[in-house]
Design an enzyme around this catalytic site. Sequence first.
Site, PDB file in Angstrom:
ATOM      1  N   ASP A  36     -34.257  -3.240  12.953  1.00 33.60           N
ATOM      2  CA  ASP A  36     -34.763  -4.433  13.844  1.00 33.60           C
ATOM      3  C   ASP A  36     -36.179  -4.444  13.825  1.00 33.60           C
ATOM      4  OD1 ASP A  36     -35.464  -2.279  15.639  1.00 33.60           O
ATOM      5  OD2 ASP A  36     -33.441  -2.280  16.185  1.00 33.60           O
ATOM      6  N   LYS A  58     -34.898  -9.669  17.252  1.00 27.65           N
ATOM      7  CA  LYS A  58     -34.925 -10.687  18.104  1.00 27.65           C
ATOM      8  C   LYS A  58     -35.330 -11.693  16.842  1.00 27.65           C
ATOM      9  CE  LYS A  58     -36.336  -9.683  22.551  1.00 27.65           C
ATOM     10  NZ  LYS A  58     -37.010  -8.562  22.891  1.00 27.65           N
ATOM     11  N   MET A 173     -41.970   0.649  27.110  1.00 26.37           N
ATOM     12  CA  MET A 173     -41.258  -0.792  27.882  1.00 26.37           C
ATOM     13  C   MET A 173     -41.850  -0.919  28.923  1.00 26.37           C
ATOM     14  SD  MET A 173     -37.416  -0.289  26.450  1.00 26.37           S
ATOM     15  CE  MET A 173     -37.245   1.306  26.858  1.00 26.37           C
TER      16      MET A 173
HETATM   17  N1  SAH Z   1     -36.840   4.830  20.207  1.00 29.71           N
HETATM   18  C1  SAH Z   1     -38.176   4.403  20.408  1.00 29.71           C
HETATM   19  C2  SAH Z   1     -38.484   3.642  21.801  1.00 29.71           C
HETATM   20  C3  SAH Z   1     -37.730   2.622  21.941  1.00 29.71           C
HETATM   21  S1  SAH Z   1     -38.099   1.884  23.464  1.00 29.71           S
HETATM   22  C4  SAH Z   1     -38.945   5.659  20.128  1.00 29.71           C
HETATM   23  O1  SAH Z   1     -38.749   7.010  20.234  1.00 29.71           O
HETATM   24  O2  SAH Z   1     -40.258   5.262  20.084  1.00 29.71           O
HETATM   25  C5  SAH Z   1     -39.214   0.463  22.757  1.00 29.71           C
HETATM   26  C6  SAH Z   1     -40.698   0.826  23.417  1.00 29.71           C
HETATM   27  O3  SAH Z   1     -41.314   1.383  22.670  1.00 29.71           O
HETATM   28  C7  SAH Z   1     -41.677  -0.340  23.375  1.00 29.71           C
HETATM   29  O4  SAH Z   1     -41.449  -1.256  24.296  1.00 29.71           O
HETATM   30  C8  SAH Z   1     -42.741   0.398  23.370  1.00 29.71           C
HETATM   31  O5  SAH Z   1     -43.323   0.793  24.870  1.00 29.71           O
HETATM   32  C9  SAH Z   1     -42.478   1.725  22.524  1.00 29.71           C
HETATM   33  N2  SAH Z   1     -42.871   1.440  21.247  1.00 29.71           N
HETATM   34  C10 SAH Z   1     -42.413   1.746  20.072  1.00 29.71           C
HETATM   35  N3  SAH Z   1     -43.016   1.685  18.882  1.00 29.71           N
HETATM   36  C11 SAH Z   1     -44.135   1.375  19.326  1.00 29.71           C
HETATM   37  C12 SAH Z   1     -45.427   1.169  18.806  1.00 29.71           C
HETATM   38  N4  SAH Z   1     -45.613   1.242  17.346  1.00 29.71           N
HETATM   39  N5  SAH Z   1     -46.734   0.887  19.418  1.00 29.71           N
HETATM   40  C13 SAH Z   1     -46.436   0.918  21.050  1.00 29.71           C
HETATM   41  N6  SAH Z   1     -45.461   1.179  21.574  1.00 29.71           N
HETATM   42  C14 SAH Z   1     -44.347   1.230  20.789  1.00 29.71           C
END
Ligand code: SAH
Length: 517
Positions: A36, A58, A173
């Site tokens: 995704d 999406k 998020m």
């Molecule tokens: N499993 C992922 C998190 C999934 S939830 C992890 O460990 O990073 C998705 C959220 O992760 C987004 O809404 C945002 O808050 C954050 N996120 C993931 N990648 C990001 C990025 N490159 N920059 C900023 N926020 C990020």
Amino acid sequence: MAKGKVYLVGAGPGDPKLITVRGLEALRRSEVVVYDRLAGPQLLGQIGQAAERIYVGKRPDRHTMKQEEINQLLVDLALQGKTVCRLKGGDPTVFGRVGEEAELLKKNGIPYEIIPGITSAIAVPAYAGIPVTHRDLASSFSVITGHESPDKLDRSIQWDKVTNATGTLVFLMGVAKIGYISEQLIKHGRPPSTPVALVRWGTRAEQATLTGTLENIEAKVREADFQPPAVIVVGDVVRQREELRWVEDKPLFGQRVLVTRARAQASELSARIDELGGEPYEYPVIEAKMSEDPAVHEAVKAALAEAETYDWVILTSVNGVDFFFRWLELCGVDVRRLHRAEFAAVGPATAAALKARGIIASALPEKFLAEGLLDSLASRLKPGQKALLPRGDLARAWLPQELRKLGLTAVELDVYENVLTAPKDDFLLEVLREGGIHAITFTSSSTVTNLLEALRRSGAERPEELLRGIDIACIGPITAKTAEENGLTVTACAEPSTIEGLVQALVRCNQARNKRQ
Ligand code: SAH
């Protein structure tokens, strides 16, 4: 049928190099990749063309796949005996719903592995110069979801405990709920002056950081129209950024560059872009191949049969050198039979390719162009001499014509063919349309024409228009001319015409772009 296997892989926060070695191995080994948007689509460059790619994120034109459907998809693919890689952003166990995917796999007796990734909760602040812990400022940190509606948030988060339990608070998020989150934290005892940072699209070209305090951050987010995805960091560690910021200071920071040259040659350019803080996006539109035309084979053989008779061997590209030597090998011709010939190379990379084969080129022009070569050889080119020109099928006719004018015999040899490749990349058009490519590098005229054709084949009716507003950097004047003739506006030209020259042209483009913004 034997059951397949599913790798549930953490892709890291976005920079494609932030995947683990084990994750990358699993990705390369898989026959199907389910991904995704957060799971760096650029990692897809790592998988073979044969592997199937399934996008479950999406899309404006399609409904988003529900988690249950994704779970089932993984099971179905594995039951077909396939090795599947489910790529997930960051770490799969941090708000990644990996539990649900693994559960259904287990129920169906399908073997799986959970391969951790670098979570955005830690990596994204680090790329903004914010360490989540610090010896003097924070001895612990919490990672909290901000996704739910406020009443759900109230049920799942005990604000009094969260607020006071640990040092640094990291919310994922949470952008849409920033006002509510700040309000709760103040209400439960954090000083309103507590520093807060939001880091959007961390580790990618779009990385942007907004800082403030619990008291004013909501207004700042609104004013800047700061969009998700972002990581929110709350705590004194945020102040570290003033001293520790680093990514933003690199010369190519913020620039995503489309690299169009052949895959085999792209790596040097990509590595330099990466080193200077840019983000290379490899989309090779050209590939050098040995001709399959029997007439070409005959011609090369005949020319090499007279190896002893050449006074000059003039090479104008690294490919020319590589393929020339392949032909020598194929025809069983010992290079020492060219004993009379002096070798000339049009640029330093070509000269280096010759040197790697034990041949020192006798001349290197000041300007790395066929024109320059002729200037620097002028005094030594004599009427009656015979020159061999191993080159690609699209080479310009200029050099042999000039040699003939000087009274030499020029034997042109098509040692390789340039063929158009239009790698399947559903994502690229989308990225282009969203303005996600900031610069394009062209390293030959054929990369220009091939890119336009590849984009047309991918469904862009007017590729020149799609590329409007993107900086165009060319290796030299001939390539730039081709680009202009094809309706593109060239922003910068390499000076000198080398890969490093091209990289410096990109730096100039980025400086100008930063000034405009
Ligand atoms: N499993 C992922 C998190 C999934 S939830 C992890 O460990 O990073 C998705 C959220 O992760 C987004 O809404 C945002 O808050 C954050 N996120 C993931 N990648 C990001 C990025 N490159 N920059 C900023 N926020 C990020």
